[in-house]
Design a protein around this motif. Structure first.
Motif, PDB file in Angstrom:
ATOM      1  N   THR A  18     -55.259  40.779  54.360  1.00  0.00           N
ATOM      2  CA  THR A  18     -54.441  41.715  55.156  1.00  0.00           C
ATOM      3  C   THR A  18     -55.070  43.100  55.152  1.00  0.00           C
ATOM      4  O   THR A  18     -55.164  43.766  56.190  1.00  0.00           O
ATOM      5  N   VAL A  19     -55.487  43.533  53.943  1.00  0.00           N
ATOM      6  CA  VAL A  19     -56.114  44.862  53.837  1.00  0.00           C
ATOM      7  C   VAL A  19     -57.394  44.904  54.668  1.00  0.00           C
ATOM      8  O   VAL A  19     -57.667  45.879  55.367  1.00  0.00           O
ATOM      9  N   PHE A  20     -58.162  43.849  54.607  1.00  0.00           N
ATOM     10  CA  PHE A  20     -59.412  43.808  55.369  1.00  0.00           C
ATOM     11  C   PHE A  20     -59.139  43.898  56.877  1.00  0.00           C
ATOM     12  O   PHE A  20     -59.788  44.650  57.596  1.00  0.00           O
ATOM     13  N   ILE A  21     -58.131  43.134  57.320  1.00  0.00           N
ATOM     14  CA  ILE A  21     -57.804  43.152  58.764  1.00  0.00           C
ATOM     15  C   ILE A  21     -57.324  44.533  59.163  1.00  0.00           C
ATOM     16  O   ILE A  21     -57.678  45.071  60.226  1.00  0.00           O
ATOM     17  N   GLY A  22     -56.459  45.160  58.291  1.00  0.00           N
ATOM     18  CA  GLY A  22     -55.964  46.502  58.616  1.00  0.00           C
ATOM     19  C   GLY A  22     -57.088  47.515  58.675  1.00  0.00           C
ATOM     20  O   GLY A  22     -57.129  48.363  59.566  1.00  0.00           O
ATOM     21  N   ALA A  23     -57.969  47.438  57.688  1.00  0.00           N
ATOM     22  CA  ALA A  23     -59.108  48.370  57.678  1.00  0.00           C
ATOM     23  C   ALA A  23     -59.961  48.183  58.918  1.00  0.00           C
ATOM     24  O   ALA A  23     -60.450  49.148  59.508  1.00  0.00           O
ATOM     25  N   VAL A 170     -52.412  59.114  70.715  1.00  0.00           N
ATOM     26  CA  VAL A 170     -52.054  57.678  70.616  1.00  0.00           C
ATOM     27  C   VAL A 170     -52.789  57.021  69.448  1.00  0.00           C
ATOM     28  O   VAL A 170     -52.205  56.249  68.673  1.00  0.00           O
ATOM     29  N   ILE A 171     -54.067  57.330  69.280  1.00  0.00           N
ATOM     30  CA  ILE A 171     -54.864  56.718  68.209  1.00  0.00           C
ATOM     31  C   ILE A 171     -54.345  57.144  66.843  1.00  0.00           C
ATOM     32  O   ILE A 171     -54.248  56.341  65.910  1.00  0.00           O
ATOM     33  N   THR A 172     -54.010  58.423  66.710  1.00  0.00           N
ATOM     34  CA  THR A 172     -53.490  58.923  65.424  1.00  0.00           C
ATOM     35  C   THR A 172     -52.195  58.207  65.058  1.00  0.00           C
ATOM     36  O   THR A 172     -52.009  57.760  63.911  1.00  0.00           O
ATOM     37  N   ASP A 173     -51.306  58.061  66.015  1.00  0.00           N
ATOM     38  CA  ASP A 173     -50.042  57.356  65.748  1.00  0.00           C
ATOM     39  C   ASP A 173     -50.298  55.893  65.385  1.00  0.00           C
ATOM     40  O   ASP A 173     -49.656  55.334  64.487  1.00  0.00           O
ATOM     41  N   SER A 174     -51.242  55.247  66.105  1.00  0.00           N
ATOM     42  CA  SER A 174     -51.527  53.827  65.840  1.00  0.00           C
ATOM     43  C   SER A 174     -52.112  53.641  64.446  1.00  0.00           C
ATOM     44  O   SER A 174     -51.747  52.705  63.721  1.00  0.00           O
ATOM     45  N   ALA A 175     -53.030  54.517  63.996  1.00  0.00           N
ATOM     46  CA  ALA A 175     -53.625  54.401  62.661  1.00  0.00           C
ATOM     47  C   ALA A 175     -52.581  54.558  61.576  1.00  0.00           C
ATOM     48  O   ALA A 175     -52.562  53.836  60.579  1.00  0.00           O
ATOM     49  N   GLN A 180     -49.169  51.913  57.393  1.00  0.00           N
ATOM     50  CA  GLN A 180     -47.807  51.632  56.898  1.00  0.00           C
ATOM     51  C   GLN A 180     -47.541  50.117  56.887  1.00  0.00           C
ATOM     52  O   GLN A 180     -46.953  49.584  55.944  1.00  0.00           O
ATOM     53  N   ALA A 181     -48.003  49.421  57.947  1.00  0.00           N
ATOM     54  CA  ALA A 181     -47.810  47.962  58.011  1.00  0.00           C
ATOM     55  C   ALA A 181     -48.593  47.254  56.907  1.00  0.00           C
ATOM     56  O   ALA A 181     -48.114  46.293  56.297  1.00  0.00           O
ATOM     57  N   ALA A 187     -46.993  44.851  49.671  1.00  0.00           N
ATOM     58  CA  ALA A 187     -45.799  44.832  48.817  1.00  0.00           C
ATOM     59  C   ALA A 187     -45.028  43.527  48.971  1.00  0.00           C
ATOM     60  O   ALA A 187     -44.575  42.913  47.987  1.00  0.00           O
ATOM     61  N   LEU A 188     -44.900  43.063  50.215  1.00  0.00           N
ATOM     62  CA  LEU A 188     -44.192  41.805  50.452  1.00  0.00           C
ATOM     63  C   LEU A 188     -44.920  40.624  49.811  1.00  0.00           C
ATOM     64  O   LEU A 188     -44.287  39.719  49.250  1.00  0.00           O
ATOM     65  N   ALA A 189     -46.285  40.630  49.844  1.00  0.00           N
ATOM     66  CA  ALA A 189     -47.043  39.546  49.232  1.00  0.00           C
ATOM     67  C   ALA A 189     -46.810  39.495  47.729  1.00  0.00           C
ATOM     68  O   ALA A 189     -46.631  38.423  47.141  1.00  0.00           O
ATOM     69  N   PHE A 190     -46.805  40.680  47.099  1.00  0.00           N
ATOM     70  CA  PHE A 190     -46.561  40.706  45.648  1.00  0.00           C
ATOM     71  C   PHE A 190     -45.149  40.232  45.319  1.00  0.00           C
ATOM     72  O   PHE A 190     -44.927  39.513  44.338  1.00  0.00           O
TER      73      PHE A 190
END
Length: 819
Positions: A18-23, A170-175, A180-181, A187-190
């Motif tokens: 998940t972290v990799f995909i988010g990054a 728009v990019i700043t809001d999306s990042a 946050q996601a 947290a949900l995985a843990f």
């Protein structure tokens, strides 16, 4: 690895993904931001082109204003533009139009695009005036275009800047939302991992504790299984297994209690059975306790060694001649021992764990004697009781490096004739008699072996070499030359011997082991002895190998000659004495070697017979001769020689039929010549083939008649069409004995109705003598040497002209006598 750890690793892996995909998503957004900056930069390009067009128009306007201020160059306000100004105006307007077109294509603002298009239309209208405007009107137009261009530049810059700000926002809001996601997903995985571990690990730990208790033998564990989860099913299975094991243990205990009641009875039965088996063994058996005192024996042991007291000690056994081998040291648990009375006993000893020894005994005297006999037969010839090839080869390899060793290779002369005429039983007795005479000739240190049908070999050890080998060879030749008398038959044979000395250095051409080379050299010496008259011996010399090399090279050349058409047939005529004309030809094979020239048939024909090439050579000669005879006059025939080896192939009759069918030659024009050596083997089969030739219409002639001892016998068994007097009698007809033979053959052939021809006629004297004896046909150099096929027409023409000349001379002589 525990389930808890596996779950933790699984969730950690999901989190890392998940972290990799988010990054990766954030990185992609950053790339979009950079792209928007480049879009902004690209959006400012139209501004550059608008300013370029504006600057061109402003320069033109400034130029006109400058001219208006100069009175000398000022133009009338109402007058049209001069031609040079019109050209300048068109150039500037064209350049400004191109810049405005590029700016219109690159702008992203609709208002800016609209205004830019209006500017372009105004420029087009000015271009369309073709210079008819007054300077004042042109200035007004240029000033208006300048104002509108300023407005267009402002609109383009404002639109590009606004788009950049919007994309960055728009990019700043999306990042921010992406990070946050990601945090929420981690947290949900843990949380999920913790809850799974809490729901799975404790029940599994409980199940493992119960399973370990059952494995340790504790079968009263309290097992509670609730629900339908996997752990509940596992606990239920453990409860069932615990109950099943408890039942099986109770059943086994009951069965053991039942068996215990009959244990003593079974022991008694087993003891009886064991005693019966022990006393009825075919092997003797004894057992010693841990102190090596005899405690058990069986009946067979007593039969083999007599009565032996129980509890006898090992010391007493070692002092007993009958039993000492039981405990005597040996190379292993299994060995054989020879008893004082000559028996062979196989002994097997097995030490008992904890102390004691069991020994078994088997009388293998008969088997041992049989094995020794088989070993002897494996190394000796069954017929002559001499050493065979295997024993000879082993002894040779052991003695080959000694300088006092000589090897004699023997081959009996004329043995085959005795074997074929008197039969194999007589031949076997003869071989036994030869073996006995060979034993008498050698010393005790020498080895005599039979290595083939009538081939023998001797390994001689003597310090007096080569004289000892020479003396032995002479003794053997004299011994074998004495007449043999077997089953009322008395006959003599000879022996040829090749001698080779051991410890000879190998050369580069010697292939194989030293024993192979020694035997090869012995065979070469034997071959030389046979070639030089037989019943003699020859020592090996290095040039003998060269001779065999020459023979091998000749064989290879002959095989190539058959492929390269180096062979050809020459034809020597038969001369009819009465008609004074040629009656036919004998086909004679010739080999025209590319480097050696003509090779003698006496060299390559026997070689072809030895190496198996005579059959294809014979078929080729038959086919070539028949094909040539087809082109001759029909009253001329052709004679072809056949080798005895062709009769052994089994296809000769069919080969002759096939050649006649393919060439179209009449069978009556073909004559086949055979020698009497053909009749020495498989006489019945040979006669059957000759009879088949006669039935086809082919004439059969016996070549070299009179050189053998059984020619007359064969004439009585098969009526040959023609017999040929051997040239050895013709050559020396001045000798009375040869003339007598010629006269007898001619008289015999006339009495039996067989034609006769004499070969080797070379002088007029021989011709006259043969003619006086009534010889009908002749052949030899007096008439013609063998000629190639191309010379046959001229040869026939020559004999025809000579015959006509003789006829004319005879007619003239008769007319002279009558007058």
């Amino acid at each position: 690895m525990s389930i808890k750890l596996k779950l933790l690793l699984g969730c950690l892996g999901l989190t890392l993904i998940t972290v990799f995909i988010g990054a990766f998503a954030v990185q992609s957004q950053r790339r979009v931001e950079l792209l928007s900056s480049r879009i902004y930069d690209q959006g400012l390009i139209p501004v550059s082109y608008l300013r370029k067009a504006q600057n061109a128009l402003v320069g033109l306007e400034a130029d006109y204003l400058k001219q208006e201020g100069n009175r000398e160059t000022a133009m009338e306000p109402s007058a049209p533009l001069p031609p040079e100004r019109v050209a300048q105006l068109e150039t500037v307007l064209a350049e400004a139009s191109r810049a405005v077109d590029i700016a219109a294509d690159g702008t992203t603002s609709e208002a800016a695009k609209q205004l830019t298009m209006e500017i372009r239309q105004s420029l087009s209208r000015l271009q369309a005036t073709n210079g008819v405007l007054t300077p004042r009107m042109l200035l007004r137009e240029l000033q208006g275009l300048d104002e509108r261009m300023r407005s267009a530049v402002g609109l383009v810059e404002t639109g590009a800047l606004g788009m950049r700000d919007e994309v960055e926002s728009v990019i700043t809001d999306s990042a921010r939302n992406t990070w946050q996601a990601i945090a929420g997903a981690v947290a949900l995985a843990f949380v999920i991992s913790f809850l799974l571990a809490q729901s799975i690990v404790p029940p599994l730990r409980n199940a493992m504790k119960i399973a370990k208790a059952i494995a340790d033998g504790k079968l009263d564990n309290e097992i509670k299984s609730r629900g339908r989860s996997e752990t509940s099913v596992l606990l239920g299975a453990l409860a069932t297994m615990q109950e099943s094991i408890s039942k099986q243990i109770r059943r086994i205990e009951q069965l053991m209690a039942t068996q215990a009641t009959s244990y003593d009875e079974q022991i008694a039965v087993q003891k009886v059975r064991f005693e019966a088996a022990l006393q009825n063994m075919t092997q003797g058996l004894c057992m010693f306790d841990e102190n090596l005192k005899l405690v058990v024996t069986n009946k067979r042991f007593g039969e083999m060694f007599g009565d032996v007291n129980m509890k006898v000690s090992s010391r007493e056994i070692l002092l007993d001649r009958r039993l000492r081998h039981i405990l005597a040291p040996s190379g292993g648990p299994y060995f054989t021992s020879e008893m004082p009375d000559g028996r062979m006993i196989a002994i097997a000893r097995q030490w008992i764990e904890g102390g004691g020894l069991v020994v078994t005994f088997e009388d293998i005297t008969e088997r041992h004697d049989a094995e020794q006999k088989l070993k002897y037969l494996a190394r000796h010839d069954a017929l002559t009781d001499l050493a065979n090839r295997t024993e000879f080869r082993e002894r040779l390899e052991a003695a080959i490096l000694q300088e006092n060793t000589a090897v004699l290779c023997l081959d009996l002369d004329d043995f085959k004739t005795v074997n074929d005429t008197l039969g194999h039983p007589v031949g076997d007795v003869l071989l036994q008699a030869v073996a006995e005479r060979l034993r008498e000739c050698v010393s005790d240190n020498d080895l005599v072996a039979r290595i083939g049908g009538d081939e023998f070999a001797i390994i001689q050890n003597s310090a007096n070499q080569p004289r000892a080998a020479e003396d032995l060879a002479s003794r053997i030749i004299k011994a074998i030359a004495r007449p043999f008398e077997i089953e009322h038959h008395q006959f003599s044979i000879g022996v040829s011997i090749g001698v080779v000395l051991g410890a000879q250095p190998l050369t580069e051409s010697d292939a194989g082991t030293p024993a192979d080379v020694l035997l090869k050299n012995g065979d070469l010496a034997l071959y030389s002895a046979k070639a030089e008259g037989r019943s003699t011996f020859r020592f090996f010399r290095s040039e003998m190998g060269e001779h065999m090399q020459h023979r091998r090279q000749t064989e290879l050349d002959l095989r190539r000659a058959m492929e390269n058409d180096e062979l050809e047939l020459f034809y020597q005529p038969f001369f009819d004495v009465e008609r004074q004309a040629i009656s036919g030809f004998e086909a004679l094979m010739r080999w025209r070697h590319p480097t050696r020239g003509f090779v003698s048939p006496g060299e390559f024909i026997p070689l072809a017979e030895d190496v198996g090439l005579i059959e294809p050579l014979g078929v080729w000669a038959l086919k070539t001769a028949c094909r040539a005879a087809v082109h001759w006059p029909r009253d001329l025939g052709v004679s072809v020689n056949l080798s005895p080896h062709q009769f052994r192939g089994g296809t000769l009759l069919e080969d002759v039929r096939d050649v006649l069918r393919r060439t179209g030659l009449e069978a009556s024009r073909l004559q086949l010549e055979v020698t009497e050596s053909l009749m020495l083997k498989d006489t019945d089969g040979t006669l059957a083939v000759l009879e088949a030739f006669r039935a086809m219409g082919i004439r059969v002639s016996m070549d070299d008649f009179g050189t053998g001892y059984s020619s007359l016998a064969y004439l009585s068994r098969f009526p040959f069409d023609k017999i040929k007097i051997d040239q050895s009698f013709v050559r020396d007809m001045d000798k009375p004995e040869n003339l007598a033979v010629v006269r007898a053959v001619i008289g015999l052939s006339r009495a039996m109705g067989i034609s006769v021809i004499a070969e080797g006629v070379e002088t007029p004297a021989q011709y006259a003598a043969l003619k006086a004896e009534g010889c009908e046909e002749m052949q030899g150099y007096l008439f013609s040497k063998p000629r190639p096929f191309s010379d046959i027409p001229s040869l026939l023409m020559h004999f025809s002209e000579r015959r006509q000349a003789r006829a004319r001379t005879a007619g003239a002589e008769r007319r002279t006598e009558s007058s």
